[in-house]
Design a protein around this motif. Sequence first.
Motif, PDB file in Angstrom:
ATOM      1  N   THR A   1      -7.819   0.917  -6.774  1.00  8.65           N
ATOM      2  CA  THR A   1      -6.726   1.697  -6.192  1.00  8.65           C
ATOM      3  C   THR A   1      -7.181   3.124  -5.940  1.00  8.65           C
TER       4      THR A   1
ATOM      5  N   VAL B   1      -8.561  -1.990   3.600  1.00  7.34           N
ATOM      6  CA  VAL B   1      -7.604  -1.034   3.047  1.00  7.34           C
ATOM      7  C   VAL B   1      -6.182  -1.557   3.234  1.00  7.34           C
ATOM      8  N   TYR B   2      -5.387  -1.529   2.137  1.00  4.74           N
ATOM      9  CA  TYR B   2      -3.976  -1.904   2.173  1.00  4.74           C
ATOM     10  C   TYR B   2      -3.161  -0.714   1.643  1.00  4.74           C
ATOM     11  N   ALA B   3      -2.275  -0.182   2.472  1.00  7.54           N
ATOM     12  CA  ALA B   3      -1.518   1.027   2.101  1.00  7.54           C
ATOM     13  C   ALA B   3      -0.165   0.660   1.507  1.00  7.54           C
ATOM     14  N   ASP B   4       0.219   1.367   0.432  1.00 10.28           N
ATOM     15  CA  ASP B   4       1.563   1.264  -0.136  1.00 10.28           C
ATOM     16  C   ASP B   4       2.471   2.310   0.507  1.00 10.28           C
TER      17      ASP B   4
ATOM     18  N   LYS C   1      -0.849   5.720  -2.160  1.00 11.25           N
ATOM     19  CA  LYS C   1      -1.695   4.765  -2.872  1.00 11.25           C
ATOM     20  C   LYS C   1      -2.211   3.711  -1.900  1.00 11.25           C
ATOM     21  N   TYR C   2      -3.504   3.376  -2.091  1.00 12.07           N
ATOM     22  CA  TYR C   2      -4.163   2.405  -1.222  1.00 12.07           C
ATOM     23  C   TYR C   2      -4.927   1.413  -2.102  1.00 12.07           C
TER      24      TYR C   2
END
Length: 406
Positions: A319, A346-349, A369-370
């Motif tokens: 993270t 990459v996955y972004a919150d 947060k990623y």
Amino acid sequence: MRRNNTTGGMKFFLSFFLLASIALLLPGSGWSQDIRVSASVNNTEITLEDVLDVKVVMEGTQDAPQPDPPALPAFSVRPGGRATSLQIINGKRTASTTFHFQLIPKQPGDFTIGPFKFEIGGNPYITAPIAITVRKGPAPGRKDRLVFAEITVPTHQPYANELLPVTLKMYRKVTVRNVNIDLPLDDFRKVELGSPKQYNRVLDGIRYDVYEWNTGIYPLKAGRTTIPSALIELDIVEQTPSGRRRSGDPFFDDPFFQSPFFHNQFKLKHKILRTDPIELEVLPLPEKNRPEPISNMVGQFQMNTQFSRTQLAQGETMTLTVTVTGEGNPQDALLELPETGGDFKVYADQPEFTRTGGDKTVTGKKVFKYALVPLKAGPLTFPAITLNYFEPGSMRIKRSKPNRKR
């Protein structure tokens, strides 16, 4: 033997009473068939601090419909309710309906109130117009004023998206009730700054109780704009002459015991306070040498990054947390992550903003947060993240660049 006629007499009396009562309620020769309408005001000369009370009366009926107020662009019109009455004098019955309106002036000048229009049974009824004069109000001098208000800003040339604190103060040296504030800021993005304050201040040798409200606004675009006048409606508590009678006892003649609290002989005088509008010249953010990515953040900011781990196997997840803190408009922070060159997925919150306080400014932090998934083995470097913002104090665009971590 005499027959008791008490029951029969009582029945006759009740029947007569009911018939007489019904006769009083039914229209008859004594019922006024003429319908008359009229309008009146409590004063034909007022100031911008006063409220004009308008009374519209229709005599001859208790079923008058609500009249349509005439077009009055120079006033804010508030319906004040209706009342009906029935009078019987010497057998003559008179009914009437009264409508009340409150008119709040928006500007000085000479105006005509009315006519108010009714329609009953297909017949129109119109009141006579009333000429009134609205004056600007008391002179700027404060010594003779029981209560007044002012609004201030730290600068008349803010930048677009710069937080501009707006301070509204009400000064009073008398008792007031039912305070209501209207500060129309619909053309700005606004935010509350702290809680209302109350304190004492001496101006020109006179002690005042001061109430202070702080609001922050963000001008959304460059150009000239105006902060409208603030309106404060209130009732001034005025002691009536009968409330100042002296008791003959020196102890109770103390001014403390002459207050309305002890005598309950006072009246309320409705007042409207207006502040002067404030003209603003909103400046654009500099365009020359403006770095990418373009940001509309204005203030002072810092950025920190943190990786949850720096060693992991291919396919595992770590993270990346990026925290933007500062004052101005931190809630508007936007991040564009640089290209990773195919090293990471990459996955972004959803980012979260937390305001941390400030009576004259907005301070807070916004957390991004990623989830990062490495796509290859070996030493990998995540590219630097930058945040560009404009600092009004130095009139320069600055760049916040945290240290890179592997």
